[in-house]
Scaffold this motif. Sequence first.
Motif, PDB file in Angstrom:
ATOM      1  N   LEU A  92       5.854  -9.844  -3.523  1.00  0.00           N
ATOM      2  CA  LEU A  92       6.804  -8.911  -4.380  1.00  0.00           C
ATOM      3  C   LEU A  92       6.671  -8.519  -5.486  1.00  0.00           C
ATOM      4  O   LEU A  92       6.183  -7.374  -6.113  1.00  0.00           O
ATOM      5  CB  LEU A  92       8.019  -9.101  -3.585  1.00  0.00           C
ATOM      6  CG  LEU A  92       9.310  -8.283  -4.400  1.00  0.00           C
ATOM      7  CD1 LEU A  92       9.212  -6.683  -3.871  1.00  0.00           C
ATOM      8  CD2 LEU A  92      10.816  -8.592  -4.230  1.00  0.00           C
ATOM      9  N   LYS A  93       6.411  -9.509  -6.266  1.00  0.00           N
ATOM     10  CA  LYS A  93       6.199  -9.300  -7.677  1.00  0.00           C
ATOM     11  C   LYS A  93       4.743  -8.637  -7.933  1.00  0.00           C
ATOM     12  O   LYS A  93       4.627  -7.746  -8.894  1.00  0.00           O
ATOM     13  CB  LYS A  93       6.152 -10.775  -8.500  1.00  0.00           C
ATOM     14  CG  LYS A  93       5.917 -10.563 -10.093  1.00  0.00           C
ATOM     15  CD  LYS A  93       6.095 -12.057 -10.581  1.00  0.00           C
ATOM     16  CE  LYS A  93       5.873 -11.927 -12.023  1.00  0.00           C
ATOM     17  NZ  LYS A  93       6.172 -13.125 -12.901  1.00  0.00           N
ATOM     18  N   GLN A  94       3.588  -9.053  -7.264  1.00  0.00           N
ATOM     19  CA  GLN A  94       2.335  -8.584  -7.319  1.00  0.00           C
ATOM     20  C   GLN A  94       2.441  -6.846  -6.983  1.00  0.00           C
ATOM     21  O   GLN A  94       1.639  -6.056  -7.843  1.00  0.00           O
ATOM     22  CB  GLN A  94       1.488  -9.089  -6.388  1.00  0.00           C
ATOM     23  CG  GLN A  94       1.222 -10.545  -6.720  1.00  0.00           C
ATOM     24  CD  GLN A  94       0.216 -11.401  -5.693  1.00  0.00           C
ATOM     25  OE1 GLN A  94      -0.122 -10.739  -4.790  1.00  0.00           O
ATOM     26  NE2 GLN A  94       0.042 -12.560  -5.794  1.00  0.00           N
ATOM     27  N   THR A  95       3.450  -6.453  -6.260  1.00  0.00           N
ATOM     28  CA  THR A  95       3.462  -5.131  -5.632  1.00  0.00           C
ATOM     29  C   THR A  95       4.142  -4.453  -6.906  1.00  0.00           C
ATOM     30  O   THR A  95       3.776  -3.459  -7.310  1.00  0.00           O
ATOM     31  CB  THR A  95       4.195  -4.974  -4.443  1.00  0.00           C
ATOM     32  OG1 THR A  95       3.565  -5.432  -3.457  1.00  0.00           O
ATOM     33  CG2 THR A  95       4.334  -3.532  -4.095  1.00  0.00           C
ATOM     34  N   TYR A  96       5.149  -5.118  -7.354  1.00  0.00           N
ATOM     35  CA  TYR A  96       5.903  -4.558  -8.505  1.00  0.00           C
ATOM     36  C   TYR A  96       4.904  -4.215  -9.560  1.00  0.00           C
ATOM     37  O   TYR A  96       4.802  -3.224 -10.520  1.00  0.00           O
ATOM     38  CB  TYR A  96       6.955  -5.521  -8.949  1.00  0.00           C
ATOM     39  CG  TYR A  96       7.624  -4.611 -10.239  1.00  0.00           C
ATOM     40  CD1 TYR A  96       8.402  -3.775 -10.114  1.00  0.00           C
ATOM     41  CD2 TYR A  96       7.598  -5.550 -11.233  1.00  0.00           C
ATOM     42  CE1 TYR A  96       9.209  -3.441 -11.310  1.00  0.00           C
ATOM     43  CE2 TYR A  96       8.250  -4.798 -12.431  1.00  0.00           C
ATOM     44  CZ  TYR A  96       9.056  -4.017 -12.356  1.00  0.00           C
ATOM     45  OH  TYR A  96       9.624  -3.585 -13.632  1.00  0.00           O
ATOM     46  N   GLN A  97       4.061  -5.057 -10.057  1.00  0.00           N
ATOM     47  CA  GLN A  97       2.961  -5.259 -11.180  1.00  0.00           C
ATOM     48  C   GLN A  97       2.045  -4.186 -10.865  1.00  0.00           C
ATOM     49  O   GLN A  97       1.799  -3.154 -11.847  1.00  0.00           O
ATOM     50  CB  GLN A  97       2.519  -6.605 -11.654  1.00  0.00           C
ATOM     51  CG  GLN A  97       3.418  -7.617 -11.932  1.00  0.00           C
ATOM     52  CD  GLN A  97       3.087  -9.078 -12.194  1.00  0.00           C
ATOM     53  OE1 GLN A  97       1.765  -9.218 -11.364  1.00  0.00           O
ATOM     54  NE2 GLN A  97       3.484  -9.680 -12.956  1.00  0.00           N
ATOM     55  N   LEU A  98       1.626  -3.866  -9.750  1.00  0.00           N
ATOM     56  CA  LEU A  98       0.721  -2.944  -9.304  1.00  0.00           C
ATOM     57  C   LEU A  98       1.206  -1.624  -9.554  1.00  0.00           C
ATOM     58  O   LEU A  98       0.539  -0.551 -10.245  1.00  0.00           O
ATOM     59  CB  LEU A  98       0.149  -3.177  -7.986  1.00  0.00           C
ATOM     60  CG  LEU A  98      -0.918  -2.037  -7.242  1.00  0.00           C
ATOM     61  CD1 LEU A  98      -2.265  -2.544  -8.058  1.00  0.00           C
ATOM     62  CD2 LEU A  98      -1.049  -2.353  -5.650  1.00  0.00           C
ATOM     63  N   THR A 140       0.687  -1.225   0.085  1.00  0.00           N
ATOM     64  CA  THR A 140       0.094   0.052   0.051  1.00  0.00           C
ATOM     65  C   THR A 140       0.756   1.205  -0.029  1.00  0.00           C
ATOM     66  O   THR A 140       0.571   2.189  -0.729  1.00  0.00           O
ATOM     67  CB  THR A 140      -0.963  -0.008   1.320  1.00  0.00           C
ATOM     68  OG1 THR A 140      -1.555  -1.115   1.125  1.00  0.00           O
ATOM     69  CG2 THR A 140      -1.914   1.135   1.320  1.00  0.00           C
ATOM     70  N   LEU A 141       1.928   1.165   0.831  1.00  0.00           N
ATOM     71  CA  LEU A 141       2.728   2.286   0.799  1.00  0.00           C
ATOM     72  C   LEU A 141       3.426   2.390  -0.506  1.00  0.00           C
ATOM     73  O   LEU A 141       3.690   3.696  -1.045  1.00  0.00           O
ATOM     74  CB  LEU A 141       3.857   2.306   2.123  1.00  0.00           C
ATOM     75  CG  LEU A 141       3.647   2.421   3.382  1.00  0.00           C
ATOM     76  CD1 LEU A 141       4.488   1.817   4.259  1.00  0.00           C
ATOM     77  CD2 LEU A 141       3.324   3.870   3.674  1.00  0.00           C
ATOM     78  N   ALA A 142       3.936   1.180  -1.083  1.00  0.00           N
ATOM     79  CA  ALA A 142       4.480   1.426  -2.529  1.00  0.00           C
ATOM     80  C   ALA A 142       3.622   2.128  -3.457  1.00  0.00           C
ATOM     81  O   ALA A 142       4.305   2.925  -4.227  1.00  0.00           O
ATOM     82  CB  ALA A 142       5.184   0.047  -2.775  1.00  0.00           C
ATOM     83  N   TYR A 143       2.393   1.527  -3.434  1.00  0.00           N
ATOM     84  CA  TYR A 143       1.342   2.177  -4.430  1.00  0.00           C
ATOM     85  C   TYR A 143       1.200   3.753  -4.312  1.00  0.00           C
ATOM     86  O   TYR A 143       1.425   4.437  -5.233  1.00  0.00           O
ATOM     87  CB  TYR A 143       0.207   1.336  -4.413  1.00  0.00           C
ATOM     88  CG  TYR A 143      -0.892   1.906  -5.714  1.00  0.00           C
ATOM     89  CD1 TYR A 143      -0.499   1.393  -6.785  1.00  0.00           C
ATOM     90  CD2 TYR A 143      -1.618   2.809  -5.259  1.00  0.00           C
ATOM     91  CE1 TYR A 143      -1.455   1.732  -7.934  1.00  0.00           C
ATOM     92  CE2 TYR A 143      -2.656   3.204  -6.609  1.00  0.00           C
ATOM     93  CZ  TYR A 143      -2.686   2.602  -7.590  1.00  0.00           C
ATOM     94  OH  TYR A 143      -3.478   3.070  -8.424  1.00  0.00           O
ATOM     95  N   HIS A 144       1.052   4.120  -2.851  1.00  0.00           N
ATOM     96  CA  HIS A 144       0.863   5.340  -2.606  1.00  0.00           C
ATOM     97  C   HIS A 144       2.014   6.421  -3.019  1.00  0.00           C
ATOM     98  O   HIS A 144       1.966   7.426  -3.760  1.00  0.00           O
ATOM     99  CB  HIS A 144       0.712   5.369  -1.084  1.00  0.00           C
ATOM    100  CG  HIS A 144       0.486   7.004  -0.700  1.00  0.00           C
ATOM    101  ND1 HIS A 144      -0.668   7.595  -0.898  1.00  0.00           N
ATOM    102  CD2 HIS A 144       1.210   7.876  -0.215  1.00  0.00           C
ATOM    103  CE1 HIS A 144      -0.672   8.993  -0.543  1.00  0.00           C
ATOM    104  NE2 HIS A 144       0.472   9.037   0.020  1.00  0.00           N
ATOM    105  N   PHE A 145       3.118   6.182  -2.922  1.00  0.00           N
ATOM    106  CA  PHE A 145       4.524   6.872  -3.216  1.00  0.00           C
ATOM    107  C   PHE A 145       4.770   6.766  -4.769  1.00  0.00           C
ATOM    108  O   PHE A 145       5.157   7.714  -5.382  1.00  0.00           O
ATOM    109  CB  PHE A 145       5.747   6.387  -2.241  1.00  0.00           C
ATOM    110  CG  PHE A 145       5.764   7.120  -0.921  1.00  0.00           C
ATOM    111  CD1 PHE A 145       6.049   8.225  -0.930  1.00  0.00           C
ATOM    112  CD2 PHE A 145       5.166   6.336   0.161  1.00  0.00           C
ATOM    113  CE1 PHE A 145       6.111   9.125   0.458  1.00  0.00           C
ATOM    114  CE2 PHE A 145       5.106   6.902   1.364  1.00  0.00           C
ATOM    115  CZ  PHE A 145       5.575   8.258   1.492  1.00  0.00           C
TER     116      PHE A 145
END
Length: 235
Positions: free
Chosen positions: A57-63, A35-40
């Motif tokens: 981790l891969k899902q966060t990167y793709q998002l 959530t923090l990653a997507y926000h920034f």
Amino acid sequence: MWTPFSHALLMGGKPMDIKKAVVLITSAGSQIGSTLAYHFTSLGATVVLCDVNNPQLKQTYQLCSEVSDNVFQFTIHDHSLSSIQDLFGFMDSTVKRSPDVLINALTAEAMPHIFDQQASALFTQRLSLMAATMFSFGQATAERMRQEKKNGVIVNVISHPEYQDLSGFDNATSMVAGFTQSWARELTPFNIRVGGVVPALEHDDAHWAEVQDELIRNTEYIVSNDYFSGRVMAA
């Protein structure tokens, strides 16, 4: 609101421009890390995601990649100093810059009750892992910021995956407060700010989405305000 575990420390230098900042987020595969990653990323920062090897981790990167091209991911073997140095080497070769902002995203695990038969070993294991992770990333990043004379920011953020068992929050909150205060005192001469963000214990799971939103807003607030250091905000 914020809880002033210590007085604010006035810092020199310019306010942090998030759009020009390189933001390193640990445990980026966790719920709070993602959530923090997507926000920034949405704010225009260059974001580097790191975590141990897991599909999240891969899902966060793709998002994050859906909203920006300035997103990078790196899988660390563990939370040792050598693994963190490998991460910095990756950043030097790809991003061409070291972190301006470190967001230590931590998940507070439930702690055993004092009468549990295996309480001592489990308590030590979980608390030491959290402390080691927070300290290792904080130490390595602060040293890099100091060497490069950056007006850097370190924010320790704790959350909980389900927000049901709060038995680990007191210990985690105390740890974040302690690290935040001591690091701020040590790093103020180098224009490196340190803050913390923790959930307020009076919330229940019905309000978890609002609490998480507040965690994100408070983290952004700390990063953006050049006078904030040595304190922990409660969401």
